[in-house]
Scaffold this active site. Sequence first.
Site, short mmCIF file in Angstrom:
data_model
loop_
_atom_site.label_atom_id
_atom_site.label_comp_id
_atom_site.label_asym_id
_atom_site.label_seq_id
_atom_site.Cartn_x
_atom_site.Cartn_y
_atom_site.Cartn_z
N SER A 68 -28.64 7.19 -2.69
CA SER A 68 -27.17 6.87 -2.95
C SER A 68 -26.82 5.46 -2.30
CB SER A 68 -26.19 7.82 -2.55
OG SER A 68 -24.80 7.23 -2.25
N HIS A 70 0.53 -1.31 0.13
CA HIS A 70 -0.06 0.00 -0.01
C HIS A 70 0.96 1.38 0.02
CE1 HIS A 70 -3.51 2.07 0.19
NE2 HIS A 70 -4.16 1.43 1.20
N PHE A 110 -35.54 4.12 -4.59
CA PHE A 110 -35.89 5.00 -3.63
C PHE A 110 -35.03 6.29 -3.86
CE2 PHE A 110 -36.62 1.00 -1.29
CZ PHE A 110 -37.83 1.17 -0.81
#
Length: 653
Positions: free
Chosen positions: A451, A360, A448
């Site tokens: 998000s 990483h 709906f």
Amino acid sequence: MSTLLHTRSRLLVPSVRRAVLPPHRFAMAQTRSFKTSRPQRSEAVPPGYSEDPSAGAMLRFEASLPRLPVPPLSSTTSKYLETVKPHLTPEQFSATQAAVQKFLDSEQSKDLQARLEERARDPNVTNWLADWWNDVAYMSYRDPVVVNVSYFYVHMDDVHRPSQAKRAAQLLKATLPFRHLVESQQLEPEKVRGMPLAMDSYKWLFHSSRYPTKPADTARKFDAAAHNHVVFVRKNKFFLVSLTDESGRELSAAELEAQIEKVLAMAGEEKAAPVGALTGENRDTWADAREALLAASPSNATALEAIESAMIVVCLDDTRPVTSDDISWQCWVGDGRNRFYDKHQLIVFENGKSGFLGEHSCMDGTPTLRLNEFVLGSLAKGKADLGPARTPETGKKLASPKELTFILDSKTRSHIASAEKAFDELVGKHDLHVLTYEGYGKEHIKKFKASPDAWAQMVKQLAFHKMFARPGVCYESAQTRKFQRGRTEVIRSASNESKAWAEAMLDPAESDARRAELFRKAMARHVQYATWAADGQGVDRHLFGLKRMLREGEPLPEIYKDEAFAKTNHWELSTSNLSSPYLSGWGYGEVVPDGYGLSYSIGDDYIRWTITSLKRRTAELKHYLAEAATETRRMMERAAAAEAKGEQGKAKL
């Protein structure tokens, strides 16, 4: 999108660890189709950007990307107060307000802001945060990278159920075109809403390695042409295989498969002393062990450089994981021995299942996600050029794989034994659970007009409330790659709005209409904060930068000494969303001892969470996540039905 990598960027307090997950995240990428990884070039230059033809297609926009901004002090302090409030008592919040106002009114805050703005304007500093962040979050971080920094992906199974050798060979062969695009700088830049993203970190994808040095680690990028090979590790033994034949012709998948079969045969059944285990140690300890390894024999330096310079390391494990929990565990940590954690690694198991472990330090998860999607997508769609089919003569004229042997003395053997013990103790303290919730996914959520990411974040908050009767201090990663050398910013997912909604969900007297209203407000707040973070207008990186501008002898401002600061940077929930049709799981570790790593993916009809922790009732959190997801859906459905019925009644009148 809440980007990976996973990564998961770590920040301001000593207990905070890494940037993943992936997780992955670990700034992670949005769901993308395979076609977006193809080197297709858009001819239109976005307004405000210019192309540098000499930089190559991949980096042609790099110099014209905007610089990471320094937010206004008043904006940051206002957002900070808003995000700490749900975690404090009224008395604590009053004290925090006073500390923040004192800081905002002080000459010191103005001086620190001016210094940071000056750094941001410095023509020699393309990103005021990047070098600091890579040092503090990664290179100076001394705990083991395994568990604490690395992130993993679990690949979707190949429906043809290939052997271990065939799967590894096909993954490698499908990787080579992507490597060519990256190394030749012809890969098309990623874009968000037409805006190109920073691509400079892609150089660390292949032929690179992290190095244990004191007081901070370093990284090295090798020339791909001079080191055109891959390294396999099997039974803790390392084997070098060239990616071309003696004439320079690239090997076919069938030839790679033949070479891998030779590696499996050469490795035999007896395991070697696991030199790779050293890479999973504390970084200072590994630095000492590496020096001892180099001192034991000059040939060890040659073997190490062959591993470190390889395109990638491929771990050929002798296990056959089946369940989601098992394969996630194996991809995340493995046995700690058949690995080389300082590099990106493909992991292939004896039953043909596979995954990826990301190193990483020099990049977040977006590039590794794009790589894995390119490879898996090209194979799944039959687009990968694997070369001629295998025949009885395939691979017979190729030079045999070369085993990279290490000369070990008593000192290095002692280091290895200590590394094995430390790994077993560290990993033994952890657990991992995968929840594949199949009650619904993004298609139902979109009905709906919500998000999906904000919905999933609220479900996590409700689950945490159920378990601990309070909001969870939550970190979600947002990528800031729209800026030069951009990495990540924090989305502070717990809000006053999410707290009000969760409390309403747990109040049996509250109406569904009211709960739905509060839920939508909580999601709207989350989306707004995510937008701020992606625009470089979050709280955490700015406060980090101001603190870094303190000079020796200058007092630490009260805002940093106030208890709210440490409390609300103590990421109990380290979360990241990475959704891909080519991955069946991904994850990373917790970032504070009493917290959880909580990676997630949102598919059309499922939500998948991978939960890690230091055995802190992980199975209970898994239960509450499923319960919260179901209750949220039912609440919204009931509220929608009641609203529709009310509208019908009005129409009749």
